[in-house]
Enzyme design. Structure first.
Site, PDB file in Angstrom:
ATOM      1  N   CYS A 171       0.815  -1.222   0.000  1.00 30.98           N
ATOM      2  CA  CYS A 171       0.000   0.000   0.000  1.00 30.98           C
ATOM      3  C   CYS A 171       0.849   1.273   0.000  1.00 30.98           C
ATOM      4  O   CYS A 171       0.332   2.357  -0.250  1.00 30.98           O
ATOM      5  CB  CYS A 171      -0.946  -0.004   1.193  1.00 30.98           C
ATOM      6  SG  CYS A 171      -2.037  -1.429   1.179  1.00 30.98           S
ATOM      7  N   HIS A 183      -3.328   7.109   2.517  1.00 27.34           N
ATOM      8  CA  HIS A 183      -3.723   5.809   1.962  1.00 27.34           C
ATOM      9  C   HIS A 183      -5.090   5.460   2.537  1.00 27.34           C
ATOM     10  O   HIS A 183      -5.328   5.589   3.733  1.00 27.34           O
ATOM     11  CB  HIS A 183      -2.695   4.755   2.345  1.00 27.34           C
ATOM     12  CG  HIS A 183      -3.160   3.358   2.093  1.00 27.34           C
ATOM     13  ND1 HIS A 183      -3.622   2.959   0.863  1.00 27.34           N
ATOM     14  CD2 HIS A 183      -3.262   2.276   2.909  1.00 27.34           C
ATOM     15  CE1 HIS A 183      -3.988   1.683   0.934  1.00 27.34           C
ATOM     16  NE2 HIS A 183      -3.779   1.250   2.166  1.00 27.34           N
ATOM     17  N   ASN A 192     -10.076  -0.388  -0.301  1.00 30.42           N
ATOM     18  CA  ASN A 192      -8.614  -0.263  -0.274  1.00 30.42           C
ATOM     19  C   ASN A 192      -8.052  -0.787  -1.599  1.00 30.42           C
ATOM     20  O   ASN A 192      -8.111  -1.985  -1.857  1.00 30.42           O
ATOM     21  CB  ASN A 192      -8.091  -1.073   0.918  1.00 30.42           C
ATOM     22  CG  ASN A 192      -6.571  -1.027   1.043  1.00 30.42           C
ATOM     23  OD1 ASN A 192      -5.875  -0.529   0.162  1.00 30.42           O
ATOM     24  ND2 ASN A 192      -6.067  -1.565   2.148  1.00 30.42           N
TER      25      ASN A 192
END
Ligand code: UT7
Length: 326
Positions: free
Chosen positions: A113, A253, A283
């Site tokens: 990520c 994020h 996500n």
């Protein structure tokens, strides 16, 4: 002083929307649970035959168009991804071919990520060193293909998509002010994809054990994520002699709304300083930040001289932040 400045942003999200109500029919979960624990309402899923390179190419085309830069002018392409088309060669090379970016060298960067902020840091260093003048930085993922759709602990969280930025050399005060990257390999098994690297090769047994799918100890990851995002965000502010009140927009994020809210509170940012779109896309790992940046940019939310803070956390563990004067 030469800095790297973002002159174009682009994103691409696949058409297919998978809502929490759709997932209710697949595993033992509920829309209420997912919204309450994550803030996620829906996510996008790549079509059959649609790959990470396709989505990254579309996002890159949009970023190039906004910047008014041709593919042939690009010196470097860095793609943050953990779901490339192949284990190798790099998906960035496929994007380079698709774009006709004949003068660029291209590579993938594996930082889960944090892939986009790591890639941004590499490309910024490349430009600051004077080795090139223009770079494409991407984050693109097809996580739907490495999700165990029978595991309610993980399948509700992730989605597919791609984002891109064009970086150009500038001599003014604008651009990337600083980058701060960290890793800690001791947490590997809290968030990882056990197969198929060379440690666990494809076999009836590894398939039976569902090793090709993402595994996560969500609760443990949650705690470290909040701690790390907070410390790396403060690190970026301190390095530039700034405080939270200097930040025009925090683009973190997007993993879980509760993580974003807890981090923002600790960094002393108000709700209107934080960009959140996790409810729409879930996500998307390396893609969350460039997609959010592109949305904010196209909505007119990024204005000249604004201070933009980007922070990411992901598998590895990896975490990092970048402070930008727009
Ligand atoms: O991208 C960077 C990396 N990823 C992240 O940052 C994600 C980090 N973690 C999270 O976002 C959260 O930890 C989750 C959303 C994954 C889980 O939320 P939580 O508040 O930490 O819940 P939990 O794991 O402590 O689980 C609470 C309960 C459990 O039941 P019991 O053991 O208390 O009876 C789970 O089995 O919720 C249950 N549960 C679910 N229930 C309904 C777990 N997943 C689901 C589900 N639907 N999808």
């Amino acid at each position: 002083m030469i800095r790297a400045r973002i002159t174009g942003t682009g994103s691409y999200m696949p058409e297919k929307i998978l809502t929490n109500f759709d997932i209710e029919k697949m595993v033992d979960t509920s829309n209420d649970w997912i919204v309450a624990r994550t803030g996620i309402e829906q996510r996008r899923v790549a079509a059959e035959g649609e790959y990470t390179s396709d989505m990254a190419t579309r996002a890159a085309e949009r970023a190039l168009e906004m910047a008014g830069v041709t593919a042939g002018e690009i010196d470097l392409i860095v793609l943050g991804t953990i779901t490339g088309d192949y284990p190798w060669p790099a998906t960035a090379c496929i994007v380079q071919k698709n774009l006709g970016a004949d003068n660029a060298y291209a590579y993938d960067l594996s930082a889960a990520c944090s892939g986009f902020v790591y890639a941004l840091s590499c490309a910024s260093d490349f430009i600051q060193s004077g080795r090139g003048k223009k770079a494409l930085v991407l984050g693109a993922e097809t996580l739907s293909r490495i999700i165990d759709w029978t595991d309610r602990n993980t399948c509700v969280l992730f989605g597919d998509g791609a984002g891109a930025v064009v970086l150009e050399a500038t001599e003014g005060d604008t651009g990337l002010l600083s980058s701060h990257m960290h890793s800690d390999g001791s947490y590997l098994d809290l968030l990882y994809q056990p197969g198929f690297g060379t440690r666990h090769m494809p076999s009836a047994e590894t398939l039976e054990d569902r090793l090709p799918y993402l595994k996560m100890e969500g609760n443990e990851v949650f705690k470290v994520a909040v701690r790390s995002l907070t410390s790396v965000s403060l690190e970026a502010l301190e390095a530039n002699g700034m405080t939270a009140s200097d930040v025009s927009l925090f683009i973190p994020h997007q993993a879980n709304k509760r993580i974003l809210e807890a981090t923002a509170k600790r960094v002393k940012l108000t709700d209107d300083q934080v960009y959140i779109n996790v409810h729409k896309y879930g996500n998307t790992s390396g893609a969350t930040i460039p997609v959010a940046m592109d949305e904010a940019n196209r909505a007119g939310m990024l204005k000249a001289d604004d201070i933009i803070l980007l922070s990411a956390f992901g598998g590895g563990f990896t975490w990092g932040s970048t402070l930008i004067r727009w």
